[in-house]
Design an enzyme around this catalytic site. Structure first.
Site, PDB file in Angstrom:
ATOM      1  N   SER A  84       0.643  -1.046  -0.035  1.00  0.00           N
ATOM      2  CA  SER A  84      -0.122  -0.149   0.052  1.00  0.00           C
ATOM      3  C   SER A  84       0.864   1.329  -0.054  1.00  0.00           C
ATOM      4  O   SER A  84       1.837   1.366  -1.061  1.00  0.00           O
ATOM      5  CB  SER A  84      -1.023   0.037   1.125  1.00  0.00           C
ATOM      6  OG  SER A  84      -2.118   0.710   1.027  1.00  0.00           O
ATOM      7  N   HIS A 233      -7.325  -6.072   1.034  1.00  0.00           N
ATOM      8  CA  HIS A 233      -6.124  -5.256   0.644  1.00  0.00           C
ATOM      9  C   HIS A 233      -4.989  -5.500   1.720  1.00  0.00           C
ATOM     10  O   HIS A 233      -3.899  -5.637   1.363  1.00  0.00           O
ATOM     11  CB  HIS A 233      -6.727  -3.694   1.233  1.00  0.00           C
ATOM     12  CG  HIS A 233      -5.666  -2.640   0.784  1.00  0.00           C
ATOM     13  ND1 HIS A 233      -4.812  -2.476  -0.402  1.00  0.00           N
ATOM     14  CD2 HIS A 233      -5.385  -1.921   1.655  1.00  0.00           C
ATOM     15  CE1 HIS A 233      -4.009  -1.715  -0.108  1.00  0.00           C
ATOM     16  NE2 HIS A 233      -4.040  -1.135   1.045  1.00  0.00           N
TER      17      HIS A 233
END
Length: 252
Positions: A84, A233
């Site tokens: 990320s 995620h």
């Protein structure tokens, strides 16, 4: 800035960068497996974990932090991985210092611009009155008014610490709140890393989409992509065995 990091294992160096609101601790379970084959550097990026706080918070600064770390450790060339926000830092470092990166792994983030989408999390974190709470449960109860998923609350509250004066945030919450748009910024046009690059995407995540592949190829022409099934995620927390398997396959 001298970043806090944890070094473990033996073998070729592999640096791992966490995502927004995270810390080096997020990668401990992965590190326990990979340290058999690699010297791991689990890094707290600025304004996170046990690294220093600063009013300056952007990818240029985070790249400079990483460069200072690898130079101080005498690492001429290494494997680099980021998740990320850490993936954005890793991408930016690779395009600016391609001679230092042997192979690059980017976990669930593309080089494109991402609109601000952390408003609820930031509102929840800022709602916690640190001078009033008596326990971590008090903090969790306040955060639950904004975030229903207990797993996300537990992840965020890992950054809540305690000193002699009471509860404190390890993250630099005021600066992150003020400058949250920095985390979504894209790579610049024309920036390119031609070394081997693996993108790991959560199969249930929308952070990397088919429409991103052309942009990924533009910046990372030697890329490959693997979608991790049954993972969102936070793929390294949800499917650690699959992530470890892909890391080992790609680096070997």
């Amino acid at each position: 800035m001298q970043l806090n990091f944890k070094k473990t294992g033996s073998g070729s160096p592999l640096i791992i960068l966490h995502g927004l609101f995270g810390s080096a601790d997020n990668w401990f379970s992965i590190a326990k497996e990979l340290e058999k084959d690699y010297t791991l550097y689990l890094v707290d990026q600025r304004n996170h974990g046990d690294s220093p706080h600063s009013d300056v918070w952007n990818y240029d600064a985070m790249v400079e932090d990483l460069l200072e770390l690898v130079d101080s450790e005498g690492l001429r060339k290494f494997y680099l991985m980021g998740h990320s926000m850490g993936g954005k830092t890793a991408m930016k470092f690779a395009v600016e210092h391609p001679d230092r990166v042997e192979k690059l792994i980017v976990a669930d983030i593309a080089p494109r611009y991402y609109p601000i989408h952390h408003q609820t999390i930031l509102a929840g974190l800022n709602s916690i009155k640190l001078d009033q709470i008596k326990s971590r449960k008090d903090a969790d109860d306040q955060l639950a008014q904004y975030i229903s998923e207990i797993g996300i609350r537990q992840f965020l509250l890992k950054s809540l610490s305690r000193d002699s004066n009471g509860f404190v945030w390890k993250i630099n919450l005021p600066v992150i709140t003020e400058k949250i748009e920095e985390v979504g910024k894209s790579l610049n046009e024309g920036e390119k890393f031609e070394g081997p690059t693996l993108f790991l995407a959560g199969g249930n995540s929308n952070y990397i989409q088919q429409s991103d592949l052309e942009d990924i190829h533009e910046h990372f022409p030697a890329y490959e992509i693997e979608f991790v099934s049954n993972a969102g995620h936070w793929l390294h927390a949800e499917q650690p065995a699959a992530v470890i398997q892909e890391i080992r396959r790609f680096l070997k």
